[in-house]
Design a protein around this motif. Structure first.
Motif, PDB file in Angstrom:
ATOM      1  N   GLY A 112       4.068   4.649   5.328  1.00 27.15           N
ATOM      2  CA  GLY A 112       5.083   3.452   5.327  1.00 27.15           C
ATOM      3  C   GLY A 112       4.330   2.166   5.130  1.00 27.15           C
ATOM      4  O   GLY A 112       3.295   2.150   5.111  1.00 27.15           O
TER       5      GLY A 112
ATOM      6  N   ALA B 109       0.016  -2.947   5.407  1.00 26.10           N
ATOM      7  CA  ALA B 109       0.095  -4.493   5.938  1.00 26.10           C
ATOM      8  C   ALA B 109      -1.231  -5.134   5.978  1.00 26.10           C
ATOM      9  O   ALA B 109      -1.343  -6.422   5.575  1.00 26.10           O
ATOM     10  CB  ALA B 109       0.569  -4.147   7.168  1.00 26.10           C
TER      11      ALA B 109
ATOM     12  N   THR C 262       5.567  -5.749   5.882  1.00 22.70           N
ATOM     13  CA  THR C 262       6.499  -4.763   6.243  1.00 22.70           C
ATOM     14  C   THR C 262       7.893  -5.190   6.202  1.00 22.70           C
ATOM     15  O   THR C 262       8.328  -6.181   5.714  1.00 22.70           O
ATOM     16  CB  THR C 262       5.911  -4.266   7.653  1.00 22.70           C
ATOM     17  N   PHE C 263       8.840  -4.287   6.994  1.00 24.75           N
ATOM     18  CA  PHE C 263      10.186  -4.502   6.714  1.00 24.75           C
ATOM     19  C   PHE C 263      10.955  -4.994   7.901  1.00 24.75           C
ATOM     20  O   PHE C 263      11.650  -5.930   8.143  1.00 24.75           O
ATOM     21  CB  PHE C 263      11.013  -3.404   6.075  1.00 24.75           C
TER      22      PHE C 263
ATOM     23  N   GLN D 180       6.951   5.808   1.272  1.00 26.20           N
ATOM     24  CA  GLN D 180       7.943   5.231   0.937  1.00 26.20           C
ATOM     25  C   GLN D 180       7.449   4.039   0.624  1.00 26.20           C
ATOM     26  O   GLN D 180       8.592   3.305   0.155  1.00 26.20           O
ATOM     27  CB  GLN D 180       8.719   4.969   2.597  1.00 26.20           C
ATOM     28  N   ASN D 181       6.289   3.836   0.454  1.00 25.03           N
ATOM     29  CA  ASN D 181       6.047   2.402  -0.390  1.00 25.03           C
ATOM     30  C   ASN D 181       6.015   2.406  -1.448  1.00 25.03           C
ATOM     31  O   ASN D 181       5.933   3.486  -2.231  1.00 25.03           O
ATOM     32  CB  ASN D 181       4.424   2.053   0.296  1.00 25.03           C
TER      33      ASN D 181
ATOM     34  N   HIS E  32      10.740   6.266  -2.659  1.00 20.02           N
ATOM     35  CA  HIS E  32      11.371   4.923  -2.759  1.00 20.02           C
ATOM     36  C   HIS E  32      11.195   4.323  -4.330  1.00 20.02           C
ATOM     37  O   HIS E  32      11.587   3.057  -4.494  1.00 20.02           O
ATOM     38  CB  HIS E  32      11.157   3.910  -1.724  1.00 20.02           C
TER      39      HIS E  32
ATOM     40  N   PHE F 293      19.039   0.781  -1.209  1.00 17.06           N
ATOM     41  CA  PHE F 293      19.768   1.425  -0.177  1.00 17.06           C
ATOM     42  C   PHE F 293      21.292   1.769  -0.887  1.00 17.06           C
ATOM     43  O   PHE F 293      21.992   1.297  -1.822  1.00 17.06           O
ATOM     44  CB  PHE F 293      20.365   0.153   0.810  1.00 17.06           C
TER      45      PHE F 293
ATOM     46  N   SER G 221       8.105   2.919  10.891  1.00 19.61           N
ATOM     47  CA  SER G 221       9.101   3.032  11.951  1.00 19.61           C
ATOM     48  C   SER G 221       9.807   4.176  12.236  1.00 19.61           C
ATOM     49  O   SER G 221      10.521   4.421  12.710  1.00 19.61           O
ATOM     50  CB  SER G 221       9.953   1.555  11.984  1.00 19.61           C
ATOM     51  N   LEU G 222       9.588   4.967  11.127  1.00 23.98           N
ATOM     52  CA  LEU G 222      10.843   6.364  10.781  1.00 23.98           C
ATOM     53  C   LEU G 222      12.257   5.971  11.391  1.00 23.98           C
ATOM     54  O   LEU G 222      12.869   6.477  12.190  1.00 23.98           O
ATOM     55  CB  LEU G 222      10.201   7.416  11.750  1.00 23.98           C
ATOM     56  N   THR G 223      12.725   4.838  10.734  1.00 21.91           N
ATOM     57  CA  THR G 223      14.176   4.326  10.976  1.00 21.91           C
ATOM     58  C   THR G 223      14.890   4.699   9.765  1.00 21.91           C
ATOM     59  O   THR G 223      16.067   4.049   9.660  1.00 21.91           O
ATOM     60  CB  THR G 223      13.958   3.098  11.452  1.00 21.91           C
TER      61      THR G 223
ATOM     62  N   VAL H 166       0.168   7.164  13.458  1.00 16.80           N
ATOM     63  CA  VAL H 166      -0.549   6.115  13.524  1.00 16.80           C
ATOM     64  C   VAL H 166       0.473   4.899  13.131  1.00 16.80           C
ATOM     65  O   VAL H 166       1.063   4.640  12.274  1.00 16.80           O
ATOM     66  CB  VAL H 166      -1.635   5.947  12.622  1.00 16.80           C
TER      67      VAL H 166
ATOM     68  N   LEU I 177       1.463   0.312  14.975  1.00 11.25           N
ATOM     69  CA  LEU I 177       1.244  -0.641  16.073  1.00 11.25           C
ATOM     70  C   LEU I 177       2.104  -0.573  17.344  1.00 11.25           C
ATOM     71  O   LEU I 177       1.757  -0.612  18.311  1.00 11.25           O
ATOM     72  CB  LEU I 177       1.565  -2.036  15.475  1.00 11.25           C
TER      73      LEU I 177
ATOM     74  N   GLY J 219      -2.357   1.482  17.055  1.00  7.53           N
ATOM     75  CA  GLY J 219      -3.362   0.712  16.698  1.00  7.53           C
ATOM     76  C   GLY J 219      -3.095   0.318  15.239  1.00  7.53           C
ATOM     77  O   GLY J 219      -2.376   0.878  14.755  1.00  7.53           O
ATOM     78  N   ARG J 220      -4.172  -0.415  14.734  1.00  8.13           N
ATOM     79  CA  ARG J 220      -3.978  -0.932  13.441  1.00  8.13           C
ATOM     80  C   ARG J 220      -4.607   0.335  12.540  1.00  8.13           C
ATOM     81  O   ARG J 220      -5.665   0.961  12.534  1.00  8.13           O
ATOM     82  CB  ARG J 220      -4.915  -2.072  13.149  1.00  8.13           C
ATOM     83  N   ALA J 221      -4.019   0.512  11.324  1.00  4.44           N
ATOM     84  CA  ALA J 221      -4.260   1.441  10.291  1.00  4.44           C
ATOM     85  C   ALA J 221      -5.879   1.602  10.103  1.00  4.44           C
ATOM     86  O   ALA J 221      -6.463   2.636   9.828  1.00  4.44           O
ATOM     87  CB  ALA J 221      -3.557   1.555   9.188  1.00  4.44           C
TER      88      ALA J 221
HETATM   89  N1  APR Z   1      -1.669  -0.857  11.171  1.00  3.97           N
HETATM   90  C1  APR Z   1      -0.561   0.277  11.678  1.00  3.97           C
HETATM   91  N2  APR Z   1       0.684   0.475  11.592  1.00  3.97           N
HETATM   92  C2  APR Z   1       1.296  -0.798  11.348  1.00  3.97           C
HETATM   93  C3  APR Z   1       0.473  -2.130  11.022  1.00  3.97           C
HETATM   94  C4  APR Z   1      -0.745  -1.817  10.832  1.00  3.97           C
HETATM   95  N3  APR Z   1      -1.761  -2.972  10.269  1.00  3.97           N
HETATM   96  N4  APR Z   1       1.356  -3.161  10.852  1.00  3.97           N
HETATM   97  C5  APR Z   1       2.781  -2.605  11.054  1.00  3.97           C
HETATM   98  N5  APR Z   1       2.697  -1.348  11.577  1.00  3.97           N
HETATM   99  C6  APR Z   1       3.678  -0.250  11.623  1.00  3.97           C
HETATM  100  C7  APR Z   1       4.683  -0.877  12.439  1.00  3.97           C
HETATM  101  O1  APR Z   1       4.575  -0.472  14.117  1.00  3.97           O
HETATM  102  C8  APR Z   1       5.851  -0.091  12.258  1.00  3.97           C
HETATM  103  O2  APR Z   1       6.127   1.198  12.762  1.00  3.97           O
HETATM  104  O3  APR Z   1       4.346  -0.025  10.596  1.00  3.97           O
HETATM  105  C9  APR Z   1       5.750   0.297  10.734  1.00  3.97           C
HETATM  106  C10 APR Z   1       6.627  -0.504   9.870  1.00  3.97           C
HETATM  107  O4  APR Z   1       8.043  -0.116   9.888  1.00  3.97           O
HETATM  108  P1  APR Z   1       9.012  -0.839   8.985  1.00  3.97           P
HETATM  109  O5  APR Z   1       8.783  -2.288   8.815  1.00  3.97           O
HETATM  110  O6  APR Z   1      10.362  -0.380   9.136  1.00  3.97           O
HETATM  111  O7  APR Z   1       8.226  -0.152   7.324  1.00  3.97           O
HETATM  112  P2  APR Z   1       8.853   1.400   6.755  1.00  3.97           P
HETATM  113  O8  APR Z   1       8.733   2.299   8.063  1.00  3.97           O
HETATM  114  O9  APR Z   1       7.864   1.643   5.849  1.00  3.97           O
HETATM  115  O10 APR Z   1      10.318   0.973   6.231  1.00  3.97           O
HETATM  116  C11 APR Z   1      10.854   2.293   5.757  1.00  3.97           C
HETATM  117  O11 APR Z   1      12.753   0.782   4.735  1.00  3.97           O
HETATM  118  O12 APR Z   1      13.860  -1.023   3.774  1.00  3.97           O
HETATM  119  C12 APR Z   1      13.346   0.269   3.544  1.00  3.97           C
HETATM  120  O13 APR Z   1      12.405   0.937   1.555  1.00  3.97           O
HETATM  121  C13 APR Z   1      12.094   0.281   2.846  1.00  3.97           C
HETATM  122  O14 APR Z   1      10.361   1.910   2.301  1.00  3.97           O
HETATM  123  C14 APR Z   1      11.084   1.119   3.216  1.00  3.97           C
HETATM  124  C15 APR Z   1      11.717   1.845   4.504  1.00  3.97           C
END
Ligand code: APR
Length: 236
Positions: free
Chosen positions: A15, A20, A26-27, A92-93, A110, A153, A179-181, A201, A203, A217-219
């Protein structure tokens, strides 16, 4: 019939968190895109119908940033695993950082910023545009206005059945930076075999899926160390 797990297969479900540290937003966390922009206005068919120019401008800006970004150490570590494993990335990226780090099997659920498509259904024509903008009046060969090849969406996710199969047949599953949301992408973790090694993995995580080991932690810190362990386990 449950598909057979392949001992050498490693699937990464990534994701926005994996990109990041390459400078791409991120979102949902504090500085996330959906805290500054309305996804309903800019990432939905309704938004496209109402104001296509605003949608094109939103994606032109994201496409330019994604095109200028560089893969980071997490993308590189994931690519290095191909030396010892059959690696499939289900992402998802919409950036191309996994591919630019050298990963060869990337499934985009996506869509991709680097592509534009027509607006005819069901099989629109797709055009690779890399980092170029899309403007109003730029038409597909079938005469329809070009749009970003992004799943908005309310639209059907791409390659989902293929993604399910990959996760179900993996002996190792790594979820990184999600975030698996958002469904159905988030539901893919349920297809992981109960005997597979499952690692997540991020944050921070609201909820860690059952059977997954959470490495907080950070990726760019955590993924290279994990990849090194997996490579040494494979004798690489
Ligand atoms: N290292 C590791 N994890 C990180 C870092 C980092 N440097 N920075 C952020 N994260 C983690 C956060 O802890 C969070 O769990 O990445 C996740 C980002 O979550 P979201 O912002 O919800 O992004 P994502 O899960 O990719 O969103 C899924 O939502 O809007 C849609 O299409 C869009 O593909 C996207 C989907």
């Amino acid at each position: 019939m449950k598909p057979k797990v392949k001992p050498n297969k490693l699937v990464v479900l990534s994701g926005s968190g994996v990109s990041a540290e390459s400078g791409l937003p991120t979102f949902r966390d504090a500085k996330g895109l959906w805290n500054s922009y309305s996804w309903h206005e800019l990432a939905s068919p309704e938004g496209w119908q109402r104001h296509p120019e605003a949608v094109l401008a939103f994606y032109n800006e994201r496409r330019e940033k994604a095109w200028q970004a560089q893969p980071n150490a997490a993308h590189a570590a994931i690519a290095s695993l191909e030396a010892a494993y059959e690696v499939v990335i289900v992402t998802q990226n919409v950036d191309a950082l996994h591919e630019r780090a050298g990963s060869r099997n990337v499934v985009h659920l996506h869509g991709q910023l680097a592509y534009a498509r027509g607006t005819s259904e069901p099989e629109p024509k797709r055009y690779r545009i890399d980092g170029s903008p899309i403007v109003m009046g730029q038409l597909c060969e079938d005469g329809t206005q070009l749009r970003p090849d992004i799943v908005w969406f309310g639209e059907a996710v791409q390659h989902f059945e293929e993604a399910e199969e990959h996760v179900a047949t993996a002996a190792r599953v790594l979820v990184v930076g999600s975030s698996l949301t958002v469904y159905p992408a988030a539901s893919l973790v349920r297809y992981a075999d109960r005997n597979a090694e499952k690692v997540l993995v991020a944050l921070d995580m609201e909820e860690v899926p059952r059977g997954f080991t959470f490495l907080q932690g950070r990726a760019t810190d955590v993924v290279p160390a994990l990849a090194a362990r997996w490579l040494s386990e494979a004798g690489s």
